[in-house]
Design a protein around this motif. Structure first.
Motif, PDB file in Angstrom:
ATOM      1  N   TYR A 196      -5.993 -18.001  46.892  1.00  0.00           N
ATOM      2  CA  TYR A 196      -7.235 -18.540  46.032  1.00  0.00           C
ATOM      3  C   TYR A 196      -7.225 -19.801  45.915  1.00  0.00           C
ATOM      4  N   GLY A 197      -6.462 -20.718  46.215  1.00  0.00           N
ATOM      5  CA  GLY A 197      -6.226 -22.108  45.822  1.00  0.00           C
ATOM      6  C   GLY A 197      -6.607 -23.134  46.810  1.00  0.00           C
ATOM      7  N   THR A 198      -6.701 -24.370  46.561  1.00  0.00           N
ATOM      8  CA  THR A 198      -6.822 -25.371  47.341  1.00  0.00           C
ATOM      9  C   THR A 198      -5.461 -26.414  47.221  1.00  0.00           C
ATOM     10  N   ILE A 199      -4.937 -26.807  48.282  1.00  0.00           N
ATOM     11  CA  ILE A 199      -3.762 -27.321  48.384  1.00  0.00           C
ATOM     12  C   ILE A 199      -3.967 -28.767  47.843  1.00  0.00           C
ATOM     13  N   LEU A 200      -3.004 -29.114  46.802  1.00  0.00           N
ATOM     14  CA  LEU A 200      -3.059 -30.476  46.146  1.00  0.00           C
ATOM     15  C   LEU A 200      -2.647 -31.374  47.120  1.00  0.00           C
ATOM     16  N   ASP A 201      -3.004 -32.692  46.851  1.00  0.00           N
ATOM     17  CA  ASP A 201      -2.573 -33.965  47.531  1.00  0.00           C
ATOM     18  C   ASP A 201      -1.048 -34.355  47.509  1.00  0.00           C
ATOM     19  N   SER A 221      -8.025 -21.490  38.289  1.00  0.00           N
ATOM     20  CA  SER A 221      -8.185 -22.220  39.300  1.00  0.00           C
ATOM     21  C   SER A 221      -7.154 -23.217  39.523  1.00  0.00           C
ATOM     22  N   GLY A 222      -6.637 -23.919  38.445  1.00  0.00           N
ATOM     23  CA  GLY A 222      -5.542 -24.837  38.577  1.00  0.00           C
ATOM     24  C   GLY A 222      -4.308 -24.169  38.916  1.00  0.00           C
ATOM     25  N   ASP A 225      -4.377 -23.739  42.669  1.00  0.00           N
ATOM     26  CA  ASP A 225      -4.120 -24.631  43.376  1.00  0.00           C
ATOM     27  C   ASP A 225      -2.475 -25.239  43.500  1.00  0.00           C
ATOM     28  N   VAL A 226      -1.873 -24.873  42.256  1.00  0.00           N
ATOM     29  CA  VAL A 226      -0.260 -25.144  42.304  1.00  0.00           C
ATOM     30  C   VAL A 226       0.424 -24.033  43.574  1.00  0.00           C
ATOM     31  N   ALA A 228      -1.076 -22.262  45.999  1.00  0.00           N
ATOM     32  CA  ALA A 228      -1.090 -22.790  47.157  1.00  0.00           C
ATOM     33  C   ALA A 228      -0.529 -24.277  47.731  1.00  0.00           C
ATOM     34  N   THR A 229      -0.017 -24.935  47.200  1.00  0.00           N
ATOM     35  CA  THR A 229       0.525 -26.090  47.122  1.00  0.00           C
ATOM     36  C   THR A 229       2.089 -25.660  47.556  1.00  0.00           C
TER      37      THR A 229
END
Length: 378
Positions: A196-201, A221-222, A225-226, A228-229
């Protein structure tokens, strides 16, 4: 009573760790029955102890249609969390302490060698590289890290070296950090959340002592993202290791030239990682033992004794023969499939029991709850 030859020896294997207790029976080198403690106690991840030893013994002997007197050897995997259990005397006293059964000759097989044995000896391969990986942080005579690499060649299973690895421990700590709960139960939730997340930089750095948060409740959401990373970090580290440390030509070892790979240890319940290993490494054929976590080390220990020590012939398993290993309770009447389908369509939840129970953390249609996914209230 006629003594069994080596090829006929019957082995009882058991997983003695701080979770996922189990027991199995091998006849002539073939797995004929296995059950996890939690299937009988109804307590998830429960360990094998003297207070449930008799319960499992009664079940497994009945499922395999043997008596205790028929058992030739007992095999158990080393428990990194309980180093004392690695002594034969302590294991017999601690596990069989409440039992009136006559002690049997016992083999103790190292933890990660048991993981490797479970996956290699149930594979269709006559040669293969193996890799085991889990999140253990314990220590014992045979256990210094949480991974093992080596190779299999027919009956030979050769451990090459243990490696220090923080891959899985890092993943567990992210699970705690997000507030998902005990990693033993919730790393699968972290894997699902990652989608469900987006990979962080930037890399999610965590200290050795993790400060737990409620991020999953405060900021979904946060947290995603964690997750996913963390999933990306796990995948990349394992892939890097396989490509550079296992597949490297610099090793100059014929055994590592195999394009077969056997994976064991609880980390390899991680489906996205397994998919990438198949797609992005030199290995063309990959095998997993379905119960690759600690519930499988009893089977692995028994298989190691059967094939590597007693030289019993290897059995070529069909997929269902390493999945469905519990009892098969005969149905008293025919199943009315049309009635069941209609009730599901009407919103009912059906408890489904069919054939032998599965060994491992799934049901796959033999012990399942069936419901209509279109019904939002299910």
């Amino acid at each position: 009573m006629k003594e069994n030859t080596n090829s006929e020896k019957i082995i009882l294997g058991m997983s003695v760790a701080h979770h996922d207790g189990s027991m199995c029976i091998l006849k002539g080198g073939k797995i004929v029955a296995a059950i996890e403690v939690e299937r009988l106690s109804k307590k998830k991840k429960e360990p094998l102890r003297d207070n449930n030893f008799s319960l499992l013994v009664e079940y497994i002997l009945d499922a395999a249609e043997v008596k205790w007197e028929d058992i030739d050897y007992v095999a158990h995997g080393c428990s990194p969390e309980y180093p004392d259990l690695n002594s034969v005397e302590f294991a017999l006293d601690w596990v069989m302490g409440g039992s009136k059964l006559q002690p049997k000759p016992i083999y103790t097989v190292p933890h990660h060698l048991s993981h490797a044995s479970a996956t290699y000896f149930t594979s269709p391969f006559t040669d293969s590289v193996f890799l085991t990986l889990d999140g253990s942080e314990g220590d014992c005579e045979y256990f210094f890290h949480n991974s093992l690499i080596g190779w299999g060649d027919h009956h030979i299973l050769q451990a090459d070296r243990m490696i220090p690895s923080g891959f899985s421990i890092y993943y567990q700590r992210v699970c705690e950090y997000l507030g998902l709960g005990d990693p033993l139960h919730k790393v699968g939730t972290l894997m699902g959340l990652a989608s469900y997340g987006t990979i962080l930089d930037s890399y999610v750095d965590l200290p050795a002592t993790v400060k737990k948060t409620n991020l999953i409740k405060e900021n979904f959401s946060g947290a995603a993202d964690v997750a996913a990373t963390a999933q990306k970090v796990l995948e990349e580290r394992i892939l890097y290791f396989i490509k550079n440390d296992i597949s490297s030509p610099g090793l100059n070892r014929d055994q590592y030239e195999s394009t077969n790979l056997c994976l064991g240890g609880g980390t390899f319940y991680n489906c996205p990682t397994n998919s990438r290993i198949l797609k992005e490494t030199k290995f063309k054929n990959i095998h997993h033992f379905p119960a690759c976590g600690d519930s499988g080390i009893g089977i692995g220990a028994a298989l190691y004794v059967a094939h590597a020590i007693l030289d019993q012939p290897r059995y070529q398993y069909k997929p269902h023969e390493i999945c469905y290993l519990g009892k098969d309770y005969k149905l008293k009447k025919e199943i009315d499939y049309e009635y069941i389908a209609r009730r599901i369509s009407e919103g009912a939840v059906v408890a489904w029991m069919n054939g032998r129970s599965e060994f491992g953390p799934r049901a796959l249609g033999n012990r399942s709850l069936l419901a209509d996914p279109r019904n939002q209230y299910n």
